[in-house]
Design an enzyme around this catalytic site. Sequence first.
Site, mmCIF file in Angstrom:
data_model
loop_
_atom_site.group_PDB
_atom_site.id
_atom_site.type_symbol
_atom_site.label_atom_id
_atom_site.label_comp_id
_atom_site.label_asym_id
_atom_site.label_seq_id
_atom_site.Cartn_x
_atom_site.Cartn_y
_atom_site.Cartn_z
ATOM 1 N N CYS A 116 0.838 -1.202 0.000
ATOM 2 C CA CYS A 116 0.000 0.000 0.000
ATOM 3 C C CYS A 116 0.878 1.258 0.000
ATOM 4 C CB CYS A 116 -0.921 -0.031 1.212
ATOM 5 S SG CYS A 116 -2.124 1.304 1.261
ATOM 6 N N CYS A 117 1.886 1.292 0.888
ATOM 7 C CA CYS A 117 2.797 2.448 0.931
ATOM 8 C C CYS A 117 3.553 2.590 -0.384
ATOM 9 C CB CYS A 117 3.797 2.298 2.070
ATOM 10 S SG CYS A 117 3.157 2.673 3.709
ATOM 11 N N CYS A 199 -1.393 8.609 7.246
ATOM 12 C CA CYS A 199 -2.727 8.207 6.779
ATOM 13 C C CYS A 199 -3.582 7.771 7.970
ATOM 14 C CB CYS A 199 -2.596 7.036 5.813
ATOM 15 S SG CYS A 199 -1.618 7.384 4.348
ATOM 16 N N CYS A 202 -3.436 4.143 9.480
ATOM 17 C CA CYS A 202 -2.159 3.702 10.056
ATOM 18 C C CYS A 202 -1.606 4.685 11.082
ATOM 19 C CB CYS A 202 -1.146 3.492 8.937
ATOM 20 S SG CYS A 202 -1.688 2.313 7.694
ATOM 21 N N CYS A 224 7.608 4.159 5.737
ATOM 22 C CA CYS A 224 6.747 3.843 4.585
ATOM 23 C C CYS A 224 7.557 3.454 3.355
ATOM 24 C CB CYS A 224 5.849 5.031 4.261
ATOM 25 S SG CYS A 224 6.753 6.504 3.773
HETATM 26 S S1 SF4 Z 1 0.445 4.667 5.646
HETATM 27 FE FE1 SF4 Z 1 -1.144 3.048 5.588
HETATM 28 S S2 SF4 Z 1 -2.832 3.830 4.313
HETATM 29 FE FE2 SF4 Z 1 -1.022 5.162 3.986
HETATM 30 S S3 SF4 Z 1 -0.053 4.367 2.172
HETATM 31 FE FE3 SF4 Z 1 0.953 3.354 3.932
HETATM 32 S S4 SF4 Z 1 -0.239 1.447 4.356
HETATM 33 FE FE4 SF4 Z 1 -1.430 2.749 2.954
#
Ligand code: SF4
Length: 228
Positions: A116-117, A199, A202, A224
């Site tokens: 996701c990151c 985010c 998280c 991240c």
């Molecule tokens: S901090 Fe969490 S929601 Fe944001 S990009 Fe990374 S995994 Fe995704």
Amino acid sequence: MTHSLELPRLNTPDLAEISRANEAFENSPASRIIVWAAETFENRIVLASSFQDAVLVDLVARTVPGLPVVFLDTGYHFAETLWYAEQLRRRYDLDVEIMAPVNATEDQWMTDTDACCKARKVEPLERALLGRDAWMTGLRRSETAQRRNAPIVSYDIGRAIVKVNPIATWTDLDIEGYVKDHDLPVHPLSDRGYASIGCWPCTRQTSGDDSRSGRWASIEKTECGIHD
Ligand code: SF4
């Protein structure tokens, strides 16, 4: 602009020169580092801001107004962050480029935070840095144990550009003092126990002395990927 400090102009990735600049700036004011970076890289440097606070944006706006800013809009920011970013954009008349993910999977933070990151932060940043020779960040040594040796100027090997962290040596108290002295607006969540704001899925309120303890609080993850 002029500067009296005899430091190299880094048109090529000369690692010895980068190291020399890094050492020379260890005890320098952030404004001096910012001016050097802007003079050295001219229009080939960008400031990456997460808009958690206004300190580096304010320093840059005072010393080298007009420096372009990149904001990674992951799609999962708190509404307060988007509101605050817009307040700062207007206050400083910032030239902000908003980078959105192009190939992200919905709700991937539930199953694979690294992927996701990568899709929502790392890849958009790399797109934003294409054609640049340097980027500037607000990374600080006191934020986490992993960041305690962060350089002020370094060569970002993975992206093949120079990375400049003008406030790497600043403590939380330095940040608080600068905000107070310059009467800067603060992120609305800062007063509600969030010392580090990413985010919403998280980010939790901070516990203890580790300002980033609320980030990915339930898993073994502290970065991240944009600062790797
Ligand atoms: S901090 Fe969490 S929601 Fe944001 S990009 Fe990374 S995994 Fe995704």
